[in-house]
Design an enzyme around this catalytic site. Structure first.
Site, PDB file in Angstrom:
ATOM      1  N   ASP A  34       0.872  -1.170   0.000  1.00 35.23           N
ATOM      2  CA  ASP A  34       0.000   0.000   0.000  1.00 35.23           C
ATOM      3  C   ASP A  34       0.918   1.232   0.000  1.00 35.23           C
ATOM      4  O   ASP A  34       2.143   1.122   0.020  1.00 35.23           O
ATOM      5  CB  ASP A  34      -0.953  -0.023   1.204  1.00 35.23           C
ATOM      6  CG  ASP A  34      -2.175   0.876   0.952  1.00 35.23           C
ATOM      7  OD1 ASP A  34      -2.148   1.681  -0.008  1.00 35.23           O
ATOM      8  OD2 ASP A  34      -3.159   0.796   1.714  1.00 35.23           O
TER       9      ASP A  34
HETATM   10  C1  BGC Z   1      -4.969   3.331   0.286  1.00 32.74           C
HETATM   11  C2  BGC Z   1      -5.239   2.331  -0.811  1.00 32.74           C
HETATM   12  C3  BGC Z   1      -5.099   2.995  -2.159  1.00 32.74           C
HETATM   13  C4  BGC Z   1      -3.716   3.620  -2.266  1.00 32.74           C
HETATM   14  C5  BGC Z   1      -3.445   4.276  -3.600  1.00 32.74           C
HETATM   15  C6  BGC Z   1      -3.706   4.112   0.059  1.00 32.74           C
HETATM   16  O1  BGC Z   1      -3.585   5.160   0.973  1.00 32.74           O
HETATM   17  O2  BGC Z   1      -4.916   2.655   1.519  1.00 32.74           O
HETATM   18  O3  BGC Z   1      -6.509   1.786  -0.658  1.00 32.74           O
HETATM   19  O4  BGC Z   1      -5.308   2.050  -3.182  1.00 32.74           O
HETATM   20  O5  BGC Z   1      -3.602   4.602  -1.247  1.00 32.74           O
HETATM   21  O6  BGC Z   1      -4.148   5.438  -3.762  1.00 32.74           O
END
Ligand code: BGC
Length: 730
Positions: free
Chosen positions: A259
């Site tokens: 993530d």
């Molecule tokens: C979130 C994810 C997301 C990623 C990309 C993160 O902060 O937890 O769900 O896909 O950002 O934007």
């Protein structure tokens, strides 16, 4: 594929291999962490980038892809991802809303349309579905998932993966999906985002892991690791999770990305410096590093120092290249980039019509006293509330490509649907919140909360005077869209004070009071349930919100949604979910030493699976045998008669309870459901077949088997039904 990828990898330097593991975002869109990538162009040219996200539209994506395939040494194409969470530009209801439809066909189609629009915009990878089971509505990210139940969540996960990916990833209208957040992110302690998770293996396997597994079984192409720890080790660097379980036990053969900066965040988790956490993650089975560039900047050093092997890097690189191969990018790096398609197939009238239907089908009717709904066109309506004439909040959280300006608010929806047939007056009545500090946080992606220049008292006075002059009050209340979603935990999940005051004043007018509630989570609505005549829960309904709400308020569509998550009476009941274990002291009235609170009943305000209709349904249930046949199972039949005055859809639900098990078994478990249409006066028959496979669960040794014995069951309209029969398994 193997021959092609091996051939390519033979030509790659170690730096180029590490480059493939780097996922960056130029940060022009919405960065959720504090870091965004720099020097993007030169990194692409140098072969230091495997994929990008936050770049959308054929023009920009073409430019980036041209840099990769024309100017990098080995011309390896990039993959382009995005948070396409509930539709791309045609925004559908938030996932918790879509799940409330209990309609897997509808959910699959929403993902197909999202894939079609996303690919028309140059994308080939989506960070969805989010399948984190969640039982704590304080956690704002419950908005992004399918609620509290492993079975419902698994059906939704499967439908979404199939919708996105279709049967051929290389088609130019399908995308690779990424199931997230692996794993257990929904169990963050105290509902506070990014917080610790700690749970037994039994709970993991039986209650939290099934939806991720369902996505893997449906062939999901990639998996995103989560921010939290699992058994003390951050998921992003957890070898048991990313390798032993995911690949070993489940046979996943795609790639895993972190993530947003979750590799780097392992430093704060106390796992070592950037070099150490990057090596730990790679060795654990993480293939791609989102934004933080720990892989890019430290893996070579770790290789030189013997902390990772070339084999570790090769494995991750191969998985990324395989994904690109499956997407057809080596055949044609520009296959998803077609300016004409972008113009023709995004935000079409057809897609918007589907969004309207999906929205109407996601609403849950929580109360309808004196049959105040549907509204009669002859009534004079006072439409009030901060969300009644507002389009900045209709899309809900994670609509990164959606344009709030294109959404339909409720006042406009009523005018569109009813035209001159209805008399409707409008007053704002209250701010979403009067709390400037909260408003600031809710406005991080644009103005969602506007604090009116008029005083709260003046706003209420205007609404009350309108109400007095009308036959019925429709108050559209709730959260701002960014009061749920990521980094949007709340400790008080009631309506904000400003809106409570408005409702109290409206109640005093004595006029029938209909609440339309917008929220990304279950709210505590005890006062509202006592005092309002009707409550329609509409979540965040997407681009066609207002039209769909008007369709339902005036009876053009009879609501059929069911709650995918329990609504507590107050936060003290949390965590609260229907399929809990029994205690040794079941609640007994007048018996103090049984499981209970002194100040509130154990029962929620609205249970899982609950949702009313403008009509009523009567159930008659039968079973094919008293004993389950080990080969063929047992068939349960329900005859559902529409006994009211409207045609309507019903979600027929089958629950069981295993009386005696090797471990204590849940008081109820959803095992099957089906959404059907029943015309008024008619009866529809539904059959559910259960086999021994449906009775299996993970035992203490993590064996997945069933126990012989007695099982109770019922088929009904909500999880709070009573068991009506039983069967035996020998
Ligand atoms: C979130 C994810 C997301 C990623 C990309 C993160 O902060 O937890 O769900 O896909 O950002 O934007």
């Amino acid at each position: 594929m193997d021959v092609f990828v091996s051939g390519l990898m033979q030509k790659m330097t170690i730096e180029e291999k590490i480059g493939q593991l780097n996922l960056i975002t130029p940060g022009s869109d919405i960065p959720t962490g504090s870091v965004v990538s720099t020097d993007v162009e030169s990194k692409i040219k140098n072969g230091q980038v495997g994929g990008m996200f936050g770049v959308i539209g054929p023009e920009k994506i073409r430019k980036a892809q041209e840099l990769a395939v024309n100017e990098s040494r080995l011309k390896i194409p990039l993959i382009f991802g995005s948070d396409v969470i509930h539709g791309h530009k045609t925004t559908f209801p938030i996932p918790l809303g879509l799940a409330s439809s209990w309609d897997t066909g509808l959910i699959k189609k929403s993902a197909q349309i999202a894939a079609d629009e996303a690919t028309a915009d140059g994308l080939n990878w989506v960070f969805s579905p989010m399948v984190d089971i969640a039982r704590d509505p304080r956690w704002g990210r419950v908005a992004e998932g399918s609620g509290e139940d492993a079975y419902l969540g698994s059906q939704m996960a499967k439908a979404m993966v199939m919708g996105y990916q279709g049967d051929d990833l290389s088609k130019n209208n399908t995308v690779m999906a990424s199931v997230k957040h692996f794993a257990l992110y929904g169990a963050s302690e105290a509902g506070r985002d990014y917080n610790t998770v700690d749970m037994s293996k039994l709970r993991m396997y039986n209650e939290y892991l099934p939806p991720y597994k369902a996505a893997v079984e449906a062939g999901v192409g990639s998996v995103m690791s989560s921010f939290n720890v699992v058994d003390g080790i951050p998921a992003t660097g957890n070898k048991w999770l990313l390798t032993d379980l995911l690949r070993g036990e489940w046979g996943f053969d795609g790639f895993v990305e972190s993530d947003y900066t979750s590799v780097n965040e392992m430093i704060d988790h106390g796992m070592g410096d950037l070099q150490a956490v990057s090596a730990l993650s790679l060795k654990a089975g993480l293939d791609m590093d989102m934004v933080g560039e720990g892989f890019l900047t430290t893996l070579k050093k770790s290789l030189d120092e013997g902390k990772v092997t070339e084999e570790d890097i090769n494995l991750a690189c191969r998985r990324i290249l395989e994904a690109k191969y499956k997407l057809g990018l080596f055949d044609d790096p520009f296959r998803y980039i077609d300016e004409k398609r972008a113009e023709q197939s995004i935000l079409t009238a057809e897609n918007r019509a589907f969004a309207r239907e999906a929205a109407a089908r996601s609403f849950v009717l929580l109360k309808n006293g004196k049959q105040v709904l549907p509204l009669a066109a002859s009534k004079k309506i006072a439409l009030v509330g901060p969300l009644a004439n507002n389009n900045s909040n209709m899309l809900g959280t994670w609509a990164v490509s959606g344009n709030p300006q294109l959404s339909v608010g409720v006042l406009d929806g009523i005018k569109n649907v009813m035209g001159a047939d209805v008399k409707v007056g409008y007053a704002k009545g209250a701010n979403i919140t009067d709390d400037a500090a909260l408003a600031k946080k809710a406005n991080v992606f644009g103005e969602r909360v506007d604090i009116d220049a008029r005083s709260p008292e003046a706003l209420i006075a205007e609404a009350v005077s309108l109400a007095k002059d009308s036959d019925v009050v429709v108050a559209v209340v709730g959260e701002a869209s960014e009061m749920s979603g990521e980094a949007a935990s709340r400790s008080d999940i009631g309506l904000p004070e400003s809106q409570k005051k408005l409702l109290a004043a409206l109640k005093k007018t004595g006029k029938p009071l209909v609440l339309v509630v917008m929220s990304g989570r279950p709210l505590t609505l005890e006062w509202e349930n006592e005092n309002a005549d009707a409550i329609l829960q509409v979540w965040f309904a997407g681009i066609e919100a207002g039209n769909a709400i008007a369709d339902v308020l005036f009876g053009n569509y009879n609501p059929s949604g069911k709650l995918p998550m329990t609504f507590p009476r107050n936060v003290g009941q949390i965590p609260i979910f229907y399929n809990h274990l029994p205690t040794g002291r079941p609640f007994e009235e007048n018996s103090k030493f049984t499981t209970q609170y002194l100040d509130v009943p154990n029962e929620p305000l609205f249970p899982f699976g609950f949702g009313l209709s403008y009509t009523t349904f009567a159930y008659k249930t039968s079973q094919s045998a008293a004993e389950m046949d080990v080969q063929n199972g047992i068939v349960f039949t329900a005859e559902i008669t529409n006994t009211g005055n409207f045609d309507g859809e019903e979600v027929v639900q089958l629950y069981i309870h295993q009386k005696v098990g090797v471990i204590s078994r849940p008081v109820k478990e959803l095992k099957a459901f089906k959404k059907i249409m029943v015309k008024k006066g008619e009866t529809v028959k539904v059959d559910f077949t259960l086999t021994v496979d449906d009775l299996k669960y993970y035992h203490p040794d993590l064996d997945f088997t069933y126990d012989p014995g007695v099982f109770e069951f019922f088929i009904g309209t909500s999880s709070d039904g009573a068991f009506t029969g039983s069967f035996v398994v020998k």
